[in-house]
Design an enzyme around this catalytic site. Sequence first.
Site, PDB file in Angstrom:
ATOM      1  N   SER A  64       5.583  -4.091  -4.644  1.00 47.12           N
ATOM      2  CA  SER A  64       4.849  -3.057  -5.368  1.00 47.12           C
ATOM      3  C   SER A  64       5.805  -2.183  -6.168  1.00 47.12           C
ATOM      4  O   SER A  64       6.494  -2.653  -7.062  1.00 47.12           O
ATOM      5  CB  SER A  64       4.012  -2.248  -4.377  1.00 47.12           C
ATOM      6  OG  SER A  64       3.050  -1.442  -5.033  1.00 47.12           O
ATOM      7  N   ASP A  88      -5.982  -8.181  -4.639  1.00 46.32           N
ATOM      8  CA  ASP A  88      -5.228  -6.931  -4.531  1.00 46.32           C
ATOM      9  C   ASP A  88      -6.023  -5.793  -5.174  1.00 46.32           C
ATOM     10  O   ASP A  88      -6.257  -5.801  -6.386  1.00 46.32           O
ATOM     11  CB  ASP A  88      -3.881  -7.085  -5.234  1.00 46.32           C
ATOM     12  CG  ASP A  88      -2.927  -5.941  -4.951  1.00 46.32           C
ATOM     13  OD1 ASP A  88      -3.406  -4.816  -4.720  1.00 46.32           O
ATOM     14  OD2 ASP A  88      -1.708  -6.172  -4.974  1.00 46.32           O
ATOM     15  N   HIS A 131      -3.290  -6.167  -1.081  1.00 48.21           N
ATOM     16  CA  HIS A 131      -1.993  -5.549  -1.377  1.00 48.21           C
ATOM     17  C   HIS A 131      -1.132  -5.660  -0.125  1.00 48.21           C
ATOM     18  O   HIS A 131      -0.884  -4.679   0.582  1.00 48.21           O
ATOM     19  CB  HIS A 131      -2.204  -4.089  -1.775  1.00 48.21           C
ATOM     20  CG  HIS A 131      -1.032  -3.497  -2.513  1.00 48.21           C
ATOM     21  ND1 HIS A 131      -0.557  -3.994  -3.717  1.00 48.21           N
ATOM     22  CD2 HIS A 131      -0.227  -2.429  -2.227  1.00 48.21           C
ATOM     23  CE1 HIS A 131       0.464  -3.275  -4.125  1.00 48.21           C
ATOM     24  NE2 HIS A 131       0.695  -2.325  -3.238  1.00 48.21           N
TER      25      HIS A 131
END
Length: 298
Positions: free
Chosen positions: A188, A242, A274
């Site tokens: 991320s 996600d 995610h």
Amino acid sequence: QPTSSPGLNRTFFRLICVGQMICAGHLLRLSVAAVCLRRATVLGISESCSASASATKSSASCPVRTQSRSMASKSTKTFVIPPSGEHSATVIFLHGLGDTGEGWSHAMRSIASPGVRYVCPTAPTAPVSLNGGFPMPSWFDIFSLQTAGNTKQDEAGIKLAADSLRKLIDEEMGKGVPASRIVIGGFSQGGAVALYTALTDGRTFAGVLALSTWLPLHEQIPAVAKESGRQTPVLQCHGDSDPMVNIQIGQMSAGFLQKFCKQHKLNVYPGLTHSSNAQELADVQAFINKQFAKDSTL
């Protein structure tokens, strides 16, 4: 019942979004811990990954305090998995927003290869605008969950985070490991830092791992990308479910990266949110081993 003002509604929505992102980070620790335990059984690793699950208790609270990003906490901790055998290569992996390096250190341990040192730093604690200014571990500030178009980005913070990653790279090179034997990556927000660093650094690395992430400051890349960055192989991984960094954002970043990187691959994982899973970690392990095997016995 009294109605809320639009400003309050927007603030509340931001807090919900960031809360979901942080919860996703905590769930990621739990899922990574579970994957580690499964892989530890297969790989014969004796160390338990339960610490990554218990760590969620200590990081769940977010104290309210006023602090500028220039005064970000310096008391960060780097988690290191020492090489088994002679140190011949290094993986530097950056966590996502609100997390620490501990959880990913367990993941790296579960896929560790002989001779490879794994470095998982923790970001400084600083206010996050999307979180109403509340402090949490973050590599740079985030103003919006959108990353395309004219969305405001923390350019100074992204470049500062890239400089921090470069210092870690320099430390590894000081140990006798060349850039060609260093893989950088992240999840991320951490993956965004790794991508930007790889494209703009001036050194060709063994590879880049970009998990559930995006390419920051993409409009600047054509002007600042170095030829060395074009030569660095990139493995980009993204779940098609996600909710935080939408798969479309990952695909847009992939399309952009493919214009600049001569070796780029995007893996999409059905049903993955995610987070990470066993297949993704297996793909990460294979990528690392492949890059280091080019001029090694790995």
